[in-house]
Design an enzyme around this catalytic site. Structure first.
Site, PDB file in Angstrom:
ATOM      1  N   THR A   1      -3.451   5.489 -22.112  1.00 60.51           N
ATOM      2  CA  THR A   1      -3.397   4.174 -21.489  1.00 60.51           C
ATOM      3  C   THR A   1      -1.983   3.666 -21.719  1.00 60.51           C
ATOM      4  O   THR A   1      -1.241   4.203 -22.539  1.00 60.51           O
ATOM      5  CB  THR A   1      -4.370   3.172 -22.135  1.00 60.51           C
ATOM      6  OG1 THR A   1      -4.046   3.067 -23.520  1.00 60.51           O
ATOM      7  CG2 THR A   1      -5.816   3.621 -21.997  1.00 60.51           C
TER       8      THR A   1
ATOM      9  N   GLU B   1      -0.404   4.866  -0.636  1.00 64.66           N
ATOM     10  CA  GLU B   1      -1.173   6.088  -0.922  1.00 64.66           C
ATOM     11  C   GLU B   1      -0.274   7.311  -0.808  1.00 64.66           C
ATOM     12  O   GLU B   1       0.548   7.408   0.099  1.00 64.66           O
ATOM     13  CB  GLU B   1      -2.343   6.207   0.050  1.00 64.66           C
ATOM     14  CG  GLU B   1      -3.486   5.287  -0.317  1.00 64.66           C
ATOM     15  CD  GLU B   1      -4.684   5.423   0.610  1.00 64.66           C
ATOM     16  OE1 GLU B   1      -4.571   6.120   1.627  1.00 64.66           O
ATOM     17  OE2 GLU B   1      -5.726   4.822   0.300  1.00 64.66           O
TER      18      GLU B   1
ATOM     19  N   ASP C   1      -5.824  12.890 -25.695  1.00 63.59           N
ATOM     20  CA  ASP C   1      -5.910  11.534 -25.181  1.00 63.59           C
ATOM     21  C   ASP C   1      -5.295  10.631 -26.244  1.00 63.59           C
ATOM     22  O   ASP C   1      -5.915  10.344 -27.260  1.00 63.59           O
ATOM     23  CB  ASP C   1      -7.389  11.201 -24.940  1.00 63.59           C
ATOM     24  CG  ASP C   1      -7.603   9.767 -24.487  1.00 63.59           C
ATOM     25  OD1 ASP C   1      -6.630   8.978 -24.517  1.00 63.59           O
ATOM     26  OD2 ASP C   1      -8.741   9.432 -24.116  1.00 63.59           O
TER      27      ASP C   1
ATOM     28  N   ARG D   1      -2.134  -3.059 -18.283  1.00 61.51           N
ATOM     29  CA  ARG D   1      -3.326  -2.206 -18.291  1.00 61.51           C
ATOM     30  C   ARG D   1      -3.128  -1.103 -17.265  1.00 61.51           C
ATOM     31  O   ARG D   1      -2.942  -1.364 -16.082  1.00 61.51           O
ATOM     32  CB  ARG D   1      -4.581  -3.009 -17.926  1.00 61.51           C
ATOM     33  CG  ARG D   1      -4.713  -4.342 -18.628  1.00 61.51           C
ATOM     34  CD  ARG D   1      -6.124  -4.852 -18.602  1.00 61.51           C
ATOM     35  NE  ARG D   1      -6.918  -4.110 -19.546  1.00 61.51           N
ATOM     36  CZ  ARG D   1      -6.870  -4.277 -20.870  1.00 61.51           C
ATOM     37  NH1 ARG D   1      -6.086  -5.196 -21.389  1.00 61.51           N
ATOM     38  NH2 ARG D   1      -7.611  -3.543 -21.666  1.00 61.51           N
TER      39      ARG D   1
ATOM     40  N   TYR E   1       0.855  -1.188   0.000  1.00 61.05           N
ATOM     41  CA  TYR E   1       0.000   0.000   0.000  1.00 61.05           C
ATOM     42  C   TYR E   1       0.884   1.229   0.000  1.00 61.05           C
ATOM     43  O   TYR E   1       1.842   1.304   0.768  1.00 61.05           O
ATOM     44  CB  TYR E   1      -0.912   0.035   1.235  1.00 61.05           C
ATOM     45  CG  TYR E   1      -2.364  -0.030   0.833  1.00 61.05           C
ATOM     46  CD1 TYR E   1      -2.925   1.022   0.099  1.00 61.05           C
ATOM     47  CD2 TYR E   1      -3.151  -1.126   1.123  1.00 61.05           C
ATOM     48  CE1 TYR E   1      -4.247   0.956  -0.328  1.00 61.05           C
ATOM     49  CE2 TYR E   1      -4.476  -1.194   0.698  1.00 61.05           C
ATOM     50  CZ  TYR E   1      -5.018  -0.143  -0.031  1.00 61.05           C
ATOM     51  OH  TYR E   1      -6.304  -0.210  -0.455  1.00 61.05           O
TER      52      TYR E   1
HETATM   53  C1  LIG Z   1      -9.007   2.873 -24.475  1.00 63.85           C
HETATM   54  C2  LIG Z   1      -9.255   4.305 -24.350  1.00 63.85           C
HETATM   55  C3  LIG Z   1      -9.501   4.913 -23.109  1.00 63.85           C
HETATM   56  C4  LIG Z   1      -9.844   4.175 -21.841  1.00 63.85           C
HETATM   57  O1  LIG Z   1      -9.058   3.245 -21.383  1.00 63.85           O
HETATM   58  P1  LIG Z   1      -9.531   2.136 -20.332  1.00 63.85           P
HETATM   59  O2  LIG Z   1      -8.199   1.687 -19.861  1.00 63.85           O
HETATM   60  O3  LIG Z   1     -10.315   1.141 -21.076  1.00 63.85           O
HETATM   61  O4  LIG Z   1     -10.301   2.810 -19.255  1.00 63.85           O
HETATM   62  C5  LIG Z   1      -9.589   6.282 -23.059  1.00 63.85           C
HETATM   63  N1  LIG Z   1      -9.481   7.016 -24.172  1.00 63.85           N
HETATM   64  C6  LIG Z   1      -9.281   6.472 -25.376  1.00 63.85           C
HETATM   65  C7  LIG Z   1      -9.179   7.356 -26.573  1.00 63.85           C
HETATM   66  C8  LIG Z   1      -9.178   5.105 -25.518  1.00 63.85           C
HETATM   67  O5  LIG Z   1      -9.017   4.578 -26.722  1.00 63.85           O
END
Ligand SMILES: *Cc1c(COP(=O)(O)O)cnc(C)c1O
Length: 446
Positions: free
Chosen positions: A223, A54, A197, A232, A52
């Site tokens: 991600t 945090e 993103d 992940r 842990y």
């Molecule tokens: C896959 C994805 C996410 C989210 O990822 P998770 O790990 O599934 O929560 C966010 N934004 C975009 C553009 C994605 O392709």
């Protein structure tokens, strides 16, 4: 390799074994998936899962974190170098919480945000109506034009009219380059934070196979498990431009993750991210990123040469989006299930101006990151494109029907008929042969 699970839990170990076989002998073409290295698998299976921690390095709420601090700092330093950013948070549990933290750091509930509409290729977390991001913030989506490219004219008009706090660029089903510079111009004019993103394209960005957002945007989220080829997880990064807009931005992001929306970080995953980023710093990773794109262009050409239409008529990145509307609407489910029988894994997906629905969409999304990790090249892509086209032509006459009952009986009949379809069986055998030539996790037996 899973000797302890085997001894203790036969039920679970049997399932793991069958999943490993599925991965070894099928073509994994879902563009958000990949195969991590044995080194990354080891880090994920390490004793760091016991801890842990945090808080952040050197500022923890628990004792015993000397080595956790070191591994988290290692991941952060590597990410800074790879993405050319000032600040990195490696604690998000995944991409979705990373994005939610960006809202927490930049907006108050109810304020206006903008993202690419889901059915045009945007992600749920960019303000889609059923997502928390669409429920807690006022979402004004922008769209693609009928040619499949982002409609910057619409985006600019909406941004100046609604004055969003936050604009998202980036997508989950978009086959073309993200034009960060065009977004930056509009976000700057509207006074909005611009977040890119790059969940899908992070591996391409660090390999130099897609332009980098770092000089255009304030915040980058990603991600770590898609083209980046790690565990992940998620990361949030703040750029120099971001700190210039708001010197407190890095702090706000860290606070949004912890204590804002998360508790303790997953330290085994942090270690796996550090290992992943170490791999991404090696020269081989540049070749990997370039090959993903070359493979995808070869796949796209093969599909189009065999009579299949693609959104935007091609690709710049790791994925293509098949437009099945020349055969009718809502046909994605038939093609996805037929490909599954041939051990080719893809996903049904909406296309721009989707005439059906997200559950029964009219497209198929597929890509090359995982196959490229196995060592496949253009020659194999050409062949796979031909197989996929054959399968589409084999099932293109199946109709979904308008009401629920017709749909159910049509789908039942389809499933019964394709179970023993000779073409699908024949391609499945060919797929197995191809996979044997490009072994995955050689020596790994469950
Ligand atoms: C896959 C994805 C996410 C989210 O990822 P998770 O790990 O599934 O929560 C966010 N934004 C975009 C553009 C994605 O392709």
């Amino acid at each position: 390799m899973i000797e302890f699970i085997k001894q203790e839990d036969k039920q679970a170990s049997d399932i793991l074994k069958r999943e490993l076989q599925r991965q070894k002998y099928g073509l994994e073409m879902i563009p958000s998936e990949n195969f991590v290295s044995r080194a990354v698998l080891e880090a994920l299976g390490s004793v760091l899962t016991n801890k842990y921690s945090e808080g952040y390095p050197r500022k923890r709420y628990y004792g015993g974190n000397d080595f956790i601090d070191e591994i988290e700092e290692l991941a952060i330093e590597r990410a800074k170098k790879l993405f050319n950013v000032e600040h990195v948070n490696v604690q998000p549990y995944s991409g979705s919480p990373a994005n939610f933290a960006v809202y927490m750091a930049t907006c108050k509930p109810g304020e206006v945000i903008m993202g690419l509409n889901l059915t045009d290729g945007g992600h749920l977390t960019h303000g889609w109506k059923v997502s928390a991001t669409g429920l807690f913030f006022k979402s004004i989506p922008y769209h693609t034009k009928s040619d499949g490219y982002v409609d910057f004219e619409e985006l600019r008009k909406l941004a100046l009219e609604h004055k969003p706090k936050l604009i998202w660029c980036g997508a989950t089903a978009y086959p073309r380059e993200i034009e960060f510079e065009k977004y930056a111009e509009i976000a700057d004019e509207a006074g909005a934070y611009l977040a890119s993103d790059i969940a899908h394209i992070a591996g391409l960005v660090v390999a130099g196979a897609h332009k980098s957002p770092s000089s255009y945007v304030h915040i980058i989220t990603t991600t770590t498990h898609k083209t980046l080829r790690g565990p992940r997880g998620g990361m949030i990064m703040v750029t120099k431009k971001g700190l210039e807009k708001d010197p407190e931005l890095a702090n706000k992001i860290d606070k949004a993750i912890f204590p804002g929306i998360q508790g303790g970080p997953h330290d085994h995953k942090t270690a796996a991210i550090a290992v992943t980023l170490g791999e991404a710093l090696k020269p081989e990773f540049k070749e990997y990123g370039a090959q993903i794109v070359k493979n995808c262009k070869a796949l796209a050409a093969s599909l189009m040469n065999n009579g299949i239409k693609l959104v935007t008529n091609g690709t710049d990145n790791h994925l293509c989006l098949i437009d099945l509307t020349p055969f009718g609407k809502g046909k994605g489910i038939f093609v996805q299930e037929a490909l599954d029988i041939a051990a080719i894994t893809t996903n049904k997906n909406t296309i721009p101006a989707e005439p059906s629905s997200p559950y029964y969409p009219s497209g198929i999304r597929l890509g090359t990151p995982a196959l490229t990790s196995r060592g496949m090249k253009e020659e194999q892509m050409k062949l796979i494109g031909e197989w996929i086209a054959q399968i589409i032509h084999e099932v293109k006459e199946y109709e979904l029907g308008e009401d629920k009952e017709t749909r159910k009986s049509n789908l039942d009949r389809f499933r019964e008929e394709i179970k023993d379809n000779p073409l699908l069986k024949e391609i499945r055998e060919k797929v197995k042969g191809l996979c044997e030539k490009f072994p995955l996790y050689k020596g790994l037996e469950y």
